[in-house]
Design an enzyme around this catalytic site. Structure first.
Site, PDB file in Angstrom:
ATOM      1  N   GLU A  59       0.279  -9.667 -11.394  1.00 36.07           N
ATOM      2  CA  GLU A  59       0.981 -10.020 -10.162  1.00 36.07           C
ATOM      3  C   GLU A  59       1.468 -11.452 -10.311  1.00 36.07           C
ATOM      4  OE1 GLU A  59      -1.616  -9.525  -6.850  1.00 36.07           O
ATOM      5  OE2 GLU A  59      -1.741  -7.350  -7.059  1.00 36.07           O
ATOM      6  N   ASP A  70      -2.122 -16.379   2.768  1.00 36.94           N
ATOM      7  CA  ASP A  70      -2.884 -16.915   1.644  1.00 36.94           C
ATOM      8  C   ASP A  70      -3.790 -18.053   2.071  1.00 36.94           C
ATOM      9  OD1 ASP A  70      -1.855 -15.349  -0.629  1.00 36.94           O
ATOM     10  OD2 ASP A  70       0.056 -16.206  -0.017  1.00 36.94           O
TER      11      ASP A  70
END
Length: 284
Positions: A59, A70
């Protein structure tokens, strides 16, 4: 599985890699790094070294100035990458360069819709395919907005990988899975990336529940920090995803000015080798 999943999605690198893992009788290791973190040269060295270190799928984070899903580690990585001049176009260039030496390892771009929208969806998908991108994880596009990117991506032959969480109940799950392809990414903790690791029995039960609703592989991430934790997840899921721990390891190799110290890429890849050892040593 959706009728939109054409042959280029069903028989692409992601499907082939999970089929190969199944044939080997083991789970995969999915590694996350942010494109251009801490600079393009160091990122390129890490990216190119990941498959040999044991990464089965990669990824690659698309840097964005407001990565709301995040935690601090990946937020900081995104800001470092932006400061180093990383753009969506340069991210695709990284993938293009990677494909010159690796034609098999799946690469999934992970990020937010804004940079893709700014690039232009059709142009982005065309350039992503040309560069060698296999899938997208776009965390801020729910199923209700599939027409924006998900459906165009599937029609173009790019996998669209959806997140499922502990709060995704059986009523919501069919909508989440309807146009998902490649694999399902189960976020084992509700919250931001890099939080504490989840209870493994709960993760196992969640994977079983997902498997009742889909034939797609299930990858589990968020909170995996050690080879031992990666091994635990590998015993119950089709893949373990490690992101924040790798990004944190990378950040630990920066000097006071935020520049990469000598040997940083090798150190990060050494950590990935340890994680891969954990995953590969786990028996189903």
């Amino acid at each position: 599985m959706s009728a939109l999943n054409d042959k280029s999605v069903d028989n692409g690198r992601i499907a082939r890699r999970f089929a190969a893992l199944k044939a080997e009788g083991r789970a995969g290791l999915v590694t996350f790094i942010t494109a251009g973190d801490p600079d393009l040269e160091t990122c390129r060295a890490v990216l190119h070294g990941l498959p040999a270190a044991g990464a089965d799928l990669i990824e690659l984070g698309l840097p964005f100035s407001d990565p709301m899903a995040d935690g601090p580690a990946i937020q900081a990585a995104s800001l470092r990458a932006l400061h180093a001049g990383t753009t969506a176009r340069k991210t695709l260039d990284l993938v293009r360069g990677f494909r010159e030496t690796d034609a098999d390892t799946p690469v999934i771009l992970m990020g937010y819709y804004n940079p893709i929208h700014a690039y232009g969806v059709d142009r982005f998908l065309a350039d992503a395919i040309e560069a060698g991108v296999d899938g997208l994880i776009v965390v801020d596009l729910p199923p209700e907005e599939d027409e924006e990117l998900c459906i165009p991506a599937l029609k173009a032959g790019v996998n669209f990988i959806r997140l499922a969480t502990p709060t995704t109940d059986d009523k919501r799950l069919p909508a989440v899975l309807q146009n998902t392809s490649g694999f399902v990414y189960y976020v084992s903790i509700a919250g931001i990336t890099g939080a504490a690791s989840a209870d493994n029995a709960a993760v196992g039960a969640a994977v079983e529940r997902l498997k009742r609703h889909t034939d797609l592989p299930v990858a589990v991430g968020f909170g995996i920090k050690t080879p031992e934790q990666a091994a635990e997840v590998a015993r119950v899921a089709d893949a373990a995803v490690v992101g924040s721990a790798i990004v944190t390891r990378l950040a630990g190799g920066l000097d006071a000015d935020g520049k990469a110290r000598p040997g940083l890429a090798e150190d990060v890849l050494g950590f990935v080798r340890e994680l891969a050892g954990g995953v590969r040593g786990a028996a189903f």
